[in-house]
Design a protein around this motif. Structure first.
Motif, PDB file in Angstrom:
ATOM      1  N   GLU A 216       0.835  -1.194   0.000  1.00 45.68           N
ATOM      2  CA  GLU A 216       0.000   0.000   0.000  1.00 45.68           C
ATOM      3  C   GLU A 216       0.876   1.253   0.000  1.00 45.68           C
ATOM      4  N   VAL A 217       1.936   1.221   0.795  1.00 46.16           N
ATOM      5  CA  VAL A 217       2.857   2.359   0.836  1.00 46.16           C
ATOM      6  C   VAL A 217       3.552   2.516  -0.518  1.00 46.16           C
ATOM      7  N   ASN A 218       3.952   1.402  -1.128  1.00 45.08           N
ATOM      8  CA  ASN A 218       4.583   1.464  -2.452  1.00 45.08           C
ATOM      9  C   ASN A 218       3.640   2.071  -3.479  1.00 45.08           C
ATOM     10  N   ARG A 219       2.381   1.657  -3.451  1.00 48.92           N
ATOM     11  CA  ARG A 219       1.409   2.206  -4.407  1.00 48.92           C
ATOM     12  C   ARG A 219       1.202   3.700  -4.171  1.00 48.92           C
ATOM     13  N   ALA A 220       1.205   4.115  -2.910  1.00 48.85           N
ATOM     14  CA  ALA A 220       1.082   5.542  -2.605  1.00 48.85           C
ATOM     15  C   ALA A 220       2.301   6.301  -3.122  1.00 48.85           C
ATOM     16  N   HIS A 221       3.489   5.709  -2.982  1.00 50.41           N
ATOM     17  CA  HIS A 221       4.703   6.338  -3.528  1.00 50.41           C
ATOM     18  C   HIS A 221       4.619   6.449  -5.046  1.00 50.41           C
ATOM     19  N   VAL A 222       4.082   5.415  -5.691  1.00 49.28           N
ATOM     20  CA  VAL A 222       3.938   5.446  -7.155  1.00 49.28           C
ATOM     21  C   VAL A 222       3.012   6.590  -7.554  1.00 49.28           C
ATOM     22  N   LEU A 223       1.861   6.703  -6.889  1.00 52.32           N
ATOM     23  CA  LEU A 223       0.927   7.785  -7.226  1.00 52.32           C
ATOM     24  C   LEU A 223       1.548   9.155  -7.000  1.00 52.32           C
ATOM     25  N   SER A 224       2.248   9.304  -5.895  1.00 53.15           N
ATOM     26  CA  SER A 224       2.880  10.583  -5.594  1.00 53.15           C
ATOM     27  C   SER A 224       3.938  10.926  -6.638  1.00 53.15           C
ATOM     28  N   SER A 225       4.716   9.947  -7.024  1.00 53.58           N
ATOM     29  CA  SER A 225       5.763  10.176  -8.027  1.00 53.58           C
ATOM     30  C   SER A 225       5.160  10.521  -9.384  1.00 53.58           C
ATOM     31  N   LEU A 226       4.106   9.811  -9.769  1.00 53.70           N
ATOM     32  CA  LEU A 226       3.447  10.113 -11.042  1.00 53.70           C
ATOM     33  C   LEU A 226       2.858  11.520 -11.023  1.00 53.70           C
ATOM     34  N   ASP A 227       2.331  11.918  -9.890  1.00 50.30           N
ATOM     35  CA  ASP A 227       1.748  13.257  -9.745  1.00 50.30           C
ATOM     36  C   ASP A 227       2.816  14.336  -9.913  1.00 50.30           C
ATOM     37  N   ARG A 228       4.025  14.044  -9.446  1.00 46.95           N
ATOM     38  CA  ARG A 228       5.119  15.009  -9.538  1.00 46.95           C
ATOM     39  C   ARG A 228       5.840  14.947 -10.883  1.00 46.95           C
ATOM     40  N   GLY A 229       5.429  14.026 -11.760  1.00 47.87           N
ATOM     41  CA  GLY A 229       6.030  13.946 -13.090  1.00 47.87           C
ATOM     42  C   GLY A 229       7.325  13.164 -13.151  1.00 47.87           C
ATOM     43  N   VAL A 230       7.587  12.318 -12.172  1.00 42.57           N
ATOM     44  CA  VAL A 230       8.797  11.499 -12.174  1.00 42.57           C
ATOM     45  C   VAL A 230       8.647  10.424 -13.259  1.00 42.57           C
TER      46      VAL A 230
ATOM     47  N   GLY B 239       7.823  -3.303 -10.675  1.00 41.39           N
ATOM     48  CA  GLY B 239       7.834  -3.525 -12.113  1.00 41.39           C
ATOM     49  C   GLY B 239       6.962  -2.528 -12.853  1.00 41.39           C
ATOM     50  N   ARG B 240       7.106  -2.550 -14.154  1.00 47.08           N
ATOM     51  CA  ARG B 240       6.346  -1.649 -15.008  1.00 47.08           C
ATOM     52  C   ARG B 240       4.845  -1.873 -14.856  1.00 47.08           C
ATOM     53  N   THR B 241       4.438  -3.141 -14.747  1.00 47.45           N
ATOM     54  CA  THR B 241       2.999  -3.412 -14.636  1.00 47.45           C
ATOM     55  C   THR B 241       2.429  -2.882 -13.317  1.00 47.45           C
ATOM     56  N   ALA B 242       3.229  -2.869 -12.265  1.00 50.52           N
ATOM     57  CA  ALA B 242       2.750  -2.313 -10.994  1.00 50.52           C
ATOM     58  C   ALA B 242       2.462  -0.828 -11.143  1.00 50.52           C
ATOM     59  N   VAL B 243       3.318  -0.136 -11.856  1.00 50.55           N
ATOM     60  CA  VAL B 243       3.110   1.299 -12.091  1.00 50.55           C
ATOM     61  C   VAL B 243       1.868   1.495 -12.949  1.00 50.55           C
TER      62      VAL B 243
END
Length: 147
Positions: free
Chosen positions: A29-43, A55-59
């Motif tokens: 859950e924390v990893n998914r939250a990090h993914v969303l936050s990173s995508l929001d910041r344009g990483v 992995g790519r599919t997780a993102v």
């Protein structure tokens, strides 16, 4: 790699930041939250995958789940269907109590067959199997008839 933009609302961003900052959540859950936050910041996705070790599919799945149903669907696991437990903790306690009783006459300890027979006489346990009785006792680390 193609980068699809993702913009979180202010409420979603606050919820994601809360999940990331508190240690009361599962690691995925924390990893998914990090993914969303990173995508929001344009990483870039490649950097997200490298830093978080996902992995790519997780993102992709996290992004798709957010776009489909918001933060709740993207971060938290959906309840899975499954067969409900037939016997509850009260039933397990009754079987354990039976195993702690004195074994039948002529025996030094309970056998699973005898314990099953006695358990079937209990209300609500008419169809209990020997394997179920064994698993109930295994949970409590009990062995039938041992004192």
């Amino acid at each position: 790699m193609r980068q699809t933009e993702l913009h979180l609302t202010d409420e979603d961003r606050a919820l994601v930041d809360e999940i990331r900052s508190k240690g009361q959540h599962q690691a995925r859950e924390v990893n998914r939250a990090h993914v969303l936050s990173s995508l929001d910041r344009g990483v870039p996705e490649a950097q997200i995958m490298a830093v978080l070790g996902v992995g790519r599919t997780a993102v992709w799945r996290t992004r798709a789940a957010y776009l489909q149903g918001g933060v709740e669907l993207a971060v938290f696991d959906v309840a899975r269907s499954g067969r409900p437990r037939q016997y509850g903790t009260d039933d397990e306690a009754r079987v354990t109590a039976l195993a702690c009783l004195k074994p039948p006459a002529g025996r030094q300890r309970w056998t699973m067959v005898e314990l099953e027979r006695v358990a079937r006489q209990e209300p609500g346990m008419a169809n209990v199997s020997r394997e179920t009785v064994r698993r109930m006792l295994k949970k409590t680390i009990s062995s039938p008839g041992a004192s």
